[in-house]
Design a protein around this motif. Sequence first.
Motif, short mmCIF file in Angstrom:
data_model
loop_
_atom_site.label_atom_id
_atom_site.label_comp_id
_atom_site.label_asym_id
_atom_site.label_seq_id
_atom_site.Cartn_x
_atom_site.Cartn_y
_atom_site.Cartn_z
N THR A 133 1.25 -2.62 -1.45
CA THR A 133 1.18 -1.16 -1.34
C THR A 133 2.05 -0.65 -0.20
O THR A 133 2.80 0.32 -0.36
CB THR A 133 -0.28 -0.72 -1.11
OG1 THR A 133 -1.06 -1.09 -2.25
CG2 THR A 133 -0.36 0.79 -0.90
N TRP A 134 1.96 -1.32 0.95
CA TRP A 134 2.72 -0.87 2.13
C TRP A 134 4.08 -1.55 2.26
O TRP A 134 4.85 -1.25 3.17
CB TRP A 134 1.88 -1.10 3.39
CG TRP A 134 0.68 -0.21 3.44
CD1 TRP A 134 -0.58 -0.50 3.05
CD2 TRP A 134 0.66 1.14 3.89
NE1 TRP A 134 -1.40 0.58 3.21
CE2 TRP A 134 -0.67 1.60 3.73
CE3 TRP A 134 1.62 2.02 4.41
CZ2 TRP A 134 -1.06 2.90 4.08
CZ3 TRP A 134 1.22 3.30 4.76
CH2 TRP A 134 -0.10 3.72 4.59
N ARG A 165 -2.78 -4.86 -0.52
CA ARG A 165 -2.42 -4.04 0.63
C ARG A 165 -0.97 -4.30 1.05
O ARG A 165 -0.23 -3.36 1.36
CB ARG A 165 -3.37 -4.33 1.80
CG ARG A 165 -3.12 -3.52 3.05
CD ARG A 165 -4.23 -3.72 4.06
NE ARG A 165 -5.47 -3.12 3.62
CZ ARG A 165 -5.89 -1.92 4.00
NH1 ARG A 165 -5.15 -1.20 4.84
NH2 ARG A 165 -7.02 -1.44 3.56
N THR A 197 -1.96 0.72 8.31
CA THR A 197 -2.70 1.96 8.26
C THR A 197 -3.63 2.05 9.44
O THR A 197 -4.00 1.05 10.03
CB THR A 197 -3.58 2.05 6.98
OG1 THR A 197 -4.50 0.97 7.00
CG2 THR A 197 -2.75 2.02 5.73
N PHE A 223 -9.08 6.28 0.59
CA PHE A 223 -7.78 5.66 0.88
C PHE A 223 -6.72 6.73 1.09
O PHE A 223 -5.86 6.60 1.98
CB PHE A 223 -7.36 4.74 -0.26
CG PHE A 223 -6.07 4.00 0.02
CD1 PHE A 223 -6.09 2.77 0.64
CD2 PHE A 223 -4.84 4.56 -0.31
CE1 PHE A 223 -4.90 2.09 0.92
CE2 PHE A 223 -3.66 3.90 -0.04
CZ PHE A 223 -3.69 2.66 0.59
N ARG A 237 -0.07 2.06 -4.75
CA ARG A 237 -1.31 1.28 -4.82
C ARG A 237 -1.81 1.18 -6.26
O ARG A 237 -2.16 0.09 -6.74
CB ARG A 237 -2.36 1.94 -3.93
CG ARG A 237 -3.70 1.22 -3.88
CD ARG A 237 -4.60 1.89 -2.84
NE ARG A 237 -5.95 1.37 -2.84
CZ ARG A 237 -6.34 0.27 -2.22
NH1 ARG A 237 -5.45 -0.45 -1.56
NH2 ARG A 237 -7.60 -0.12 -2.24
N TYR A 253 -9.59 -8.90 5.05
CA TYR A 253 -9.57 -8.49 3.65
C TYR A 253 -9.79 -9.71 2.77
O TYR A 253 -9.52 -10.85 3.18
CB TYR A 253 -8.22 -7.85 3.27
CG TYR A 253 -7.68 -6.90 4.30
CD1 TYR A 253 -8.25 -5.64 4.49
CD2 TYR A 253 -6.60 -7.25 5.11
CE1 TYR A 253 -7.76 -4.76 5.44
CE2 TYR A 253 -6.09 -6.37 6.06
CZ TYR A 253 -6.68 -5.14 6.23
OH TYR A 253 -6.20 -4.28 7.18
N GLU A 287 -7.26 -8.50 -2.15
CA GLU A 287 -7.18 -7.22 -1.43
C GLU A 287 -6.02 -7.24 -0.44
O GLU A 287 -5.32 -6.24 -0.27
CB GLU A 287 -8.49 -6.93 -0.70
CG GLU A 287 -9.63 -6.50 -1.60
CD GLU A 287 -10.24 -7.62 -2.40
OE1 GLU A 287 -10.98 -7.34 -3.35
OE2 GLU A 287 -9.99 -8.81 -2.07
N TRP A 288 -5.82 -8.39 0.20
CA TRP A 288 -4.72 -8.52 1.16
C TRP A 288 -3.37 -8.43 0.44
O TRP A 288 -2.46 -7.73 0.91
CB TRP A 288 -4.84 -9.84 1.91
CG TRP A 288 -3.71 -10.09 2.85
CD1 TRP A 288 -3.46 -9.46 4.04
CD2 TRP A 288 -2.63 -11.02 2.66
NE1 TRP A 288 -2.30 -9.95 4.62
CE2 TRP A 288 -1.78 -10.91 3.79
CE3 TRP A 288 -2.32 -11.94 1.67
CZ2 TRP A 288 -0.63 -11.68 3.93
CZ3 TRP A 288 -1.18 -12.72 1.82
CH2 TRP A 288 -0.35 -12.58 2.94
#
Length: 339
Positions: A319-320, A316, A17, A83, A101, A308, A312-313
């Motif tokens: 999510t991606w 992420r 992102t 976000f 997410r 992150y 959180e990492w």
Amino acid sequence: MVPTPPRAPALPDGGATAAAPRIDEIDVLRGFALFGITLANTIDITGMPTGGSGAAYWAHETLLNQRFFPIFAFLFGLSFGLFLDAAARTARDPRTIMAARLGFLILFGAAHRLLQPREILLTYAVIGIIVLLPASYLPRRWLLALGAVATAVALALNGSIAFIPGLFLLGYAVQRYGPGRLLGLPTSRLAVALTVGAALALVLNALQITTDAGAWLGALAGLVTATAYLAGLLLLLRTPAERALRMLAPVGRMALTCYIGATVLIVAADRVLHLGRAPDYPAAMALGLCVFAVEFAFCALWLRHARYGPLEWVWRCLTWWRLVPIRRDRPGAHGRKSS
């Protein structure tokens, strides 16, 4: 089924992102909310019997219990908007990315629920999908109006989880109007909000512990107290205390790691303390403080070297649907700056 998003285009820094500037004040507010939630949740996680009397009991009921949850829910809605805007800069369909997410947050919540049956992540994720994603098509004035109405209805339903949709919408509305409008409120208005909120909170909390008016009074007292906390913290960020308060920002950035990590630490410590045997509010508060202190130090050290938090990492990457860099670049390395 958890939706799998399309691959995001690669960016110069290797991330998925565009690097949107973080709003440190939001991270501070989130870190502050996690502090209170950690103390309050210690009792739930250990299964400590509640009730009784005395200063420690009343302090828990009027200063902690359900007093930080409204702030956290409000900030979840605000972060949803941040976000979504960031995803829109690089993805053709940012709502698909957002759905992914939230879908993966369901998995985190389901795993966490094995240790903490009353955890909130799973509920947040489901309500986010049901409420926030459709709401993202609405004008911001509608978000504000619906959020106010939903919060009022929740109060009639005695608050608690019923507050989540309304607070989500209010937080999202604030983001759509611009977080700067909240953070940049005139000091005089914040002072009035703090004064009125603190006075109302004092009266409502006193009524809560001295009368039998019902759960709605506790819900209202919690909402008003949370508002006073928020106004007070925003005011303190304009004083010399700002430097100390900003030390909470790393905790706010690693909210997922800290929320789940606190449960693991509390469960482990309770194998020795056995707080579930009898009410012991001082011991529970001491444990909560120790857990938060450990996380406070860990977050500060971790983010010196990483972009992150650990969870959180992972979130992420899921999510991606690709690995994203986690190590923080050294200043000047390859002509890039860390994000």
